[in-house]
Design an enzyme around this catalytic site. Structure first.
Site, PDB file in Angstrom:
ATOM      1  N   LYS A 287      34.165  38.854  42.851  1.00 17.03           N
ATOM      2  CA  LYS A 287      35.506  38.403  42.473  1.00 17.03           C
ATOM      3  C   LYS A 287      36.352  38.369  43.736  1.00 17.03           C
ATOM      4  O   LYS A 287      36.514  39.384  44.415  1.00 17.03           O
ATOM      5  CB  LYS A 287      36.115  39.351  41.445  1.00 17.03           C
ATOM      6  CG  LYS A 287      37.556  38.983  41.111  1.00 17.03           C
ATOM      7  CD  LYS A 287      38.081  39.783  39.954  1.00 17.03           C
ATOM      8  CE  LYS A 287      39.522  39.430  39.665  1.00 17.03           C
ATOM      9  NZ  LYS A 287      40.052  40.165  38.520  1.00 17.03           N
TER      10      LYS A 287
ATOM     11  N   LYS B 287      45.890  41.743  46.250  1.00 21.67           N
ATOM     12  CA  LYS B 287      44.756  42.550  45.785  1.00 21.67           C
ATOM     13  C   LYS B 287      43.619  42.554  46.809  1.00 21.67           C
ATOM     14  O   LYS B 287      42.462  42.790  46.469  1.00 21.67           O
ATOM     15  CB  LYS B 287      44.285  42.018  44.422  1.00 21.67           C
ATOM     16  CG  LYS B 287      45.372  42.091  43.343  1.00 21.67           C
ATOM     17  CD  LYS B 287      44.841  41.837  41.930  1.00 21.67           C
ATOM     18  CE  LYS B 287      45.946  41.991  40.891  1.00 21.67           C
ATOM     19  NZ  LYS B 287      45.435  41.847  39.497  1.00 21.67           N
TER      20      LYS B 287
ATOM     21  N   GLU C 176      27.403  42.917  46.651  1.00 26.39           N
ATOM     22  CA  GLU C 176      28.119  43.334  45.434  1.00 26.39           C
ATOM     23  C   GLU C 176      27.240  43.136  44.195  1.00 26.39           C
ATOM     24  O   GLU C 176      27.168  43.993  43.317  1.00 26.39           O
ATOM     25  CB  GLU C 176      29.412  42.510  45.265  1.00 26.39           C
ATOM     26  CG  GLU C 176      30.555  42.893  46.195  1.00 26.39           C
ATOM     27  CD  GLU C 176      31.266  44.166  45.748  1.00 26.39           C
ATOM     28  OE1 GLU C 176      30.857  44.799  44.769  1.00 26.39           O
ATOM     29  OE2 GLU C 176      32.257  44.540  46.417  1.00 26.39           O
TER      30      GLU C 176
ATOM     31  N   LYS D 293      33.718  34.523  40.572  1.00 26.21           N
ATOM     32  CA  LYS D 293      35.067  34.148  40.169  1.00 26.21           C
ATOM     33  C   LYS D 293      35.973  34.042  41.400  1.00 26.21           C
ATOM     34  O   LYS D 293      35.935  34.954  42.227  1.00 26.21           O
ATOM     35  CB  LYS D 293      35.590  35.236  39.228  1.00 26.21           C
ATOM     36  CG  LYS D 293      37.023  35.056  38.805  1.00 26.21           C
ATOM     37  CD  LYS D 293      37.447  36.246  38.023  1.00 26.21           C
ATOM     38  CE  LYS D 293      38.920  36.115  37.746  1.00 26.21           C
ATOM     39  NZ  LYS D 293      39.494  37.272  37.150  1.00 26.21           N
TER      40      LYS D 293
ATOM     41  N   SER E  70      42.315  30.363  35.764  1.00 21.00           N
ATOM     42  CA  SER E  70      43.542  29.722  35.288  1.00 21.00           C
ATOM     43  C   SER E  70      44.052  28.646  36.244  1.00 21.00           C
ATOM     44  O   SER E  70      44.469  27.569  35.809  1.00 21.00           O
ATOM     45  CB  SER E  70      44.611  30.786  35.059  1.00 21.00           C
ATOM     46  OG  SER E  70      44.861  31.526  36.252  1.00 21.00           O
TER      47      SER E  70
ATOM     48  N   TYR F  27      39.121  27.956  30.036  1.00 19.77           N
ATOM     49  CA  TYR F  27      40.205  27.716  29.080  1.00 19.77           C
ATOM     50  C   TYR F  27      40.046  26.370  28.382  1.00 19.77           C
ATOM     51  O   TYR F  27      40.728  26.097  27.407  1.00 19.77           O
ATOM     52  CB  TYR F  27      41.569  27.809  29.798  1.00 19.77           C
ATOM     53  CG  TYR F  27      41.752  29.158  30.446  1.00 19.77           C
ATOM     54  CD1 TYR F  27      42.156  30.262  29.685  1.00 19.77           C
ATOM     55  CD2 TYR F  27      41.468  29.356  31.791  1.00 19.77           C
ATOM     56  CE1 TYR F  27      42.284  31.515  30.267  1.00 19.77           C
ATOM     57  CE2 TYR F  27      41.594  30.604  32.382  1.00 19.77           C
ATOM     58  CZ  TYR F  27      41.999  31.681  31.614  1.00 19.77           C
ATOM     59  OH  TYR F  27      42.115  32.926  32.179  1.00 19.77           O
TER      60      TYR F  27
END
Ligand code: PBG
Length: 330
Positions: free
Chosen positions: A200, A223, A239, A254, A280, A319
């Site tokens: 991510k 982040k 990871e 992602k 998104s 979505y």
């Protein structure tokens, strides 16, 4: 060995629709789709999200209605994200551990009404913290790994007790997949899956999501001390290797399209189920292109989803799931 033109004409097999169908190397079906949904408090509530045109937050009754829609469309699984009321957001995000929080009430309602649809739940504290970060902060604002991981175990067990089928840690703390797996085993929840958000990235494509869960205005800083640097690919493989060794059933990359190379490398290196999150900002970009008259929605939706399958994905969180499933079923 290969024939040469004109004996070889690659356009031959493309000359008719039946033949193109027969030669398709990749298939996309509604079973490849996971539909992310945003939950809000109340009853009979639909709140459109301005930065995600066409996507709304729904109160639990609306979420149940969406699950029935998913079932009828052949979408196997929903991903849930709560918009926690501001008064319940604290520095420590303790609401994540409340067995009656919005998320748990939605899970129970779904498993009661539409048990045949899978429920994936996000494990991370950002919908519950007053500072919008995925974990607990020290005095300097650094997100603490090990203390956060302990809380995430509690959050995961809370979701599993409510009936979640897939636990999806999206927090990027080190070691949390192993701790969650061990805790699930200890509680006898041996068939609860873990889909690890393994690779991510700290991305500029999450903005509309943060509007949807109400954390955009709260978030201090970025982040980057826990989510990955977009410069890195080998680190993504490390990871993934770690999360698999710790007991993840599947892994996720992602965002999606900007990281197709990562998807392909993960798949060829590990031969495990890989999922992509078309996030998104990717959705918003497609919708903005459509609104500007620069793209035709149905074509680009299916083309981007097919790209994930071609790159090796088992499925995609998108979505556009319901819209895509309607197109695929037509
Ligand atoms: C929370 C989380 C995020 C997304 C999924 N889970 C946002 C973030 O990490 O800031 C993003 C999904 C999207 O943009 O659609 N940890």
């Amino acid at each position: 060995m290969s024939a040469q033109y004109p004996a070889l004409r690659l356009r031959r097999t493309r000359a008719s629709a039946w033949s193109r169908r027969m030669y398709a190397e990749t298939v996309l079906t509604p079973a490849d789709l996971i539909w992310p949904l945003f939950i809000s408090e109340g009853q009979g509530i639909e709140e459109p999200i301005a930065s995600l045109p066409g996507v709304s937050r729904w109160s639990v009754d609306g979420i149940v209605a969406r699950a029935k829609e998913a079932r009828d469309l052949g979408i196997p699984c929903l991903a849930l994200f709560p918009n926690t009321p501001p008064r319940l957001r604290t520095a420590e995000g303790g609401e994540a551990l409340n067995p009656d929080n919005l998320m748990c009430r939605a899970i129970r309602a779904l498993k009661d009404a539409v048990p045949e649809v899978g429920v994936l739940t996000d494990v991370a504290l950002d919908p519950y913290t007053a500072h919008g970060h995925d974990g607990l902060l020290d005095e300097s604002g650094y997100v603490l790994n090990d203390r956060t991981a302990e809380v995430l175990v509690g959050q995961a067990l809370n979701q599993a007790a409510a009936g979640a089928d897939i636990i999806a840690p999206s927090d990027m703390m080190d070691g949390r997949v192993g701790l969650i797996r061990e805790a699930l085993e200890d509680e006898g929840r041996v068939n609860v899956q873990i889909m690890a958000y393994s690779a991510k990235y700290a991305s500029g494509f999450y903005g509309p999501f943060r509007d949807a869960v109400g954390s955009r205005g709260l978030l201090k800083g970025d982040k980057k001390t826990y989510q990955m640097d977009s410069a890195n690919a080998e680190e993504a493989l490390r990871e993934v290797a770690l999360d698999l060794a710790e007991g993840a059933d599947s892994v996720m990359v992602k965002p999606g399209l900007p990281y197709l190379d990562i998807i392909m490398r993960v798949k060829s290196e590990f031969q495990v189920p890989v999922f992509a999150y078309q996030v998104s900002g990717e959705y918003a970009m497609i919708e903005a292109a459509v609104a500007a008259g620069a793209a035709e929605r149905d074509a680009v939706v299916l083309e981007t989803l097919m790209a994930f399958k071609r790159a090796g994905c088992s499925g995609v969180l998108t979505y556009h799931a319901a819209h895509a499933a309607r197109l695929l079923n037509a």
